[in-house]
Design a protein around this motif. Structure first.
Motif, PDB file in Angstrom:
ATOM      1  N   UNK A  34      54.540   7.216  92.548  1.00  0.00           N
ATOM      2  CA  UNK A  34      54.502   7.620  93.964  1.00  0.00           C
ATOM      3  C   UNK A  34      53.461   8.703  94.219  1.00  0.00           C
ATOM      4  N   UNK A  35      52.609   8.953  93.235  1.00  0.00           N
ATOM      5  CA  UNK A  35      51.552   9.940  93.394  1.00  0.00           C
ATOM      6  C   UNK A  35      50.226   9.307  93.014  1.00  0.00           C
ATOM      7  N   UNK A  36      49.173   9.710  93.715  1.00  0.00           N
ATOM      8  CA  UNK A  36      47.864   9.134  93.470  1.00  0.00           C
ATOM      9  C   UNK A  36      47.277   9.568  92.136  1.00  0.00           C
ATOM     10  N   UNK A  37      46.161   8.951  91.765  1.00  0.00           N
ATOM     11  CA  UNK A  37      45.542   9.204  90.471  1.00  0.00           C
ATOM     12  C   UNK A  37      45.135  10.676  90.326  1.00  0.00           C
ATOM     13  N   UNK A  38      44.572  11.263  91.351  1.00  0.00           N
ATOM     14  CA  UNK A  38      44.154  12.655  91.233  1.00  0.00           C
ATOM     15  C   UNK A  38      45.350  13.577  91.031  1.00  0.00           C
ATOM     16  N   UNK A  39      46.458  13.299  91.712  1.00  0.00           N
ATOM     17  CA  UNK A  39      47.670  14.103  91.506  1.00  0.00           C
ATOM     18  C   UNK A  39      48.237  13.848  90.109  1.00  0.00           C
ATOM     19  N   UNK A  40      48.180  12.621  89.637  1.00  0.00           N
ATOM     20  CA  UNK A  40      48.658  12.330  88.290  1.00  0.00           C
ATOM     21  C   UNK A  40      47.875  13.143  87.257  1.00  0.00           C
ATOM     22  N   UNK A  41      46.565  13.187  87.406  1.00  0.00           N
ATOM     23  CA  UNK A  41      45.749  13.997  86.498  1.00  0.00           C
ATOM     24  C   UNK A  41      46.144  15.469  86.572  1.00  0.00           C
ATOM     25  N   UNK A  42      46.340  15.982  87.772  1.00  0.00           N
ATOM     26  CA  UNK A  42      46.724  17.382  87.940  1.00  0.00           C
ATOM     27  C   UNK A  42      48.087  17.670  87.331  1.00  0.00           C
TER      28      UNK A  42
END
Length: 459
Positions: free
Chosen positions: A211-219
């Motif tokens: 439920x979170x985008x790729x950039x948030x997943x990386x963060x």
């Protein structure tokens, strides 16, 4: 939010995991029979375990302390006995040309155990060349479950005696950890998040894997990304099963660019991409060519001597800047027929560099299957989780998700991730998982399991 450093250095927070790290048992050596202890009797050919049931001894999918798969090894004169932990007085033995459970006092319970190299052993009826073995595989089928007792010393008669409570060592200092010693949080179907764009027809969009985008997943500390790619007129797009009716599809190069930009901003981090790959190699090569700076960060294990020297340290990867690995589940033979192999432009064939357990624990609700067995063991393929080569240990991808991403179930499953890794999958593969792949990584705190695994190494 956990920092990336926390994913590699946090202390263990649960009593069970601490016990797993600090309670050793004598290790199985290649030059002698292991000291008495509790073991799995694990086929070197298939990676499956000897299991007792109704008098038979069959090879079954590894199931930890379930399914009568644990055996107490002890000396008996010049031979050894393997007593089943669930049925005291009953031992792994033989009757004619079949493995059977027999009374431990029976002459048919004794085995002469001899080293067979590479931490393997043979189990022979005393004074004979008749050995415990996996039965040969019929054409177009898996090996039969029933174990045999037969003459010969091929891989079918080679066994690992895998300790139930293995010796472990503290994780080396940060600057000397090798890639295969580290565990990374991995998002299954990372693109199927409903944030970055569409990934499926409208109805399926209601059930995102994340439920979170790729950039948030990386963060958030995710460092492994499983992506499904399908061919479109203008390249490779990320979608699940059918790409028909997908609104706002995301191109593969867009998400790879996000990862490359992250790595350039964070020179101490490593990212790995796993492609479920349904595109032609030429299309994939063109897609990767659109990613600015990819060649600066792409790690090529085929060109850096990994097969001969082992995986590099994270410090070495940081020094070179090459910190992005890309794997494809595609077939090398199919690409050779097409005249262009993926590894010629830096995408590695996953079956050559990793092992991976079966991808499903069952449906999104109801009963669970926590057994840990190879994704690539079937009538046409035999790549056991235990596969190793001289000087080289494949990376281990541990899948921990179900057929459907039901949020409540994913949260419960993720809270049990560390226990499954320790009791089921680590002994099944005889190595520590390097990638813990989950649905809804934001639920059930799977990062805690990553932290725990990153406190020790499994030799």
């Amino acid at each position: 939010m956990r920092t990336p450093h926390a994913l590699l250095a946090a202390t263990v927070t649960t009593t069970a995991l601490v016990a797993a790290v600090v309670t050793p048992t004598p290790a199985a050596g290649a030059d002698a029979v292991p000291a008495p202890g509790t073991f799995y009797v694990q086929s070197a050919a298939t990676g499956l375990n000897a299991a007792a049931g109704a008098g038979a001894v069959e090879q079954h999918r590894p199931r930890g302390n379930e399914d009568h798969q644990q055996w107490n090894l002890r000396a008996s004169g010049s031979s050894h006995l393997l007593e089943n932990t669930d049925t005291p007085g009953t031992c792994l033995g033989r009757a004619g040309d079949q493995a059977r459970t027999v009374p431990c006092a029976s002459a048919d319970a004794a085995w002469d155990i001899a080293p067979a190299g590479a931490d393997r052993y043979t189990l022979a009826a005393p004074g004979t060349d008749r050995r415990l073995a996996v039965a040969p595989r019929p054409s177009g089928a898996n090996h039969p479950a029933q174990l045999a007792v037969s003459a010969g010393s091929s891989d079918l008669a080679h066994w690992y005696l895998t300790p139930v409570s293995p010796v472990t060592r503290p994780m080396p200092p940060q600057d000397s950890r090798t890639l295969d010693q580290v565990t990374f949080l991995t998002s299954h179907n990372a693109y199927a998040n409903g944030v970055d764009g569409g990934f499926a027809p409208p109805f399926v969009n209601f059930f995102p894997n994340q439920t979170r985008g790729i950039e948030r997943q990386l963060a958030d500390g995710v460092r492994g990304f499983m992506l499904d790619i399908h061919q479109a007129p203008d390249g490779a797009i990320l979608c699940h099963n059918s790409c028909t009716l997908v609104s706002r599809p995301v191109a593969l190069w867009v998400d790879l660019q996000r990862m490359v930009d992250f790595l350039k901003a964070r020179p101490d981090q490593v990212v790995t991409v796993f492609l479920e790959d349904y595109v032609d190699p030429g299309v994939l090569r063109a897609e990767l060519a659109r990613v600015n700076g990819l060649s600066d960060v792409l790690h090529r294990p085929d060109r850096t001597g990994v097969r001969e020297k082992g995986w590099p340290t994270l410090a070495d990867m940081t020094a070179t800047g090459q910190r992005l690995l890309i794997f494809s589940d595609h077939s090398r033979s199919a690409d050779q027929s097409a005249g262009l192999t993926r590894d010629s432009f830096g995408v590695m064939y996953q079956r050559e560099w990793t092992v991976e357990n079966h991808w499903s624990m069952g449906s999104g609700v109801g009963a669970s299957d926590w057994s840990c067995h190879s994704r690539w063991y079937d009538a046409g393929t035999n790549i056991p989780l235990t596969r190793t080569e001289p000087g080289f240990r494949p990376l281990f991808v541990m899948n921990h998700f179900r057929d459907a991403p039901v949020a409540d179930t994913a949260g419960t499953d993720n809270s049990k991730l560390a226990d499954r890794a320790r009791r089921f999958c680590q002994p099944a593969a005889r190595k520590k998982p390097n990638f813990l792949a989950v649905d809804r990584y934001d639920l059930g705190n799977p990062a805690e399991a990553v932290d725990a695994l990153n406190t020790y190494t499994y030799p």
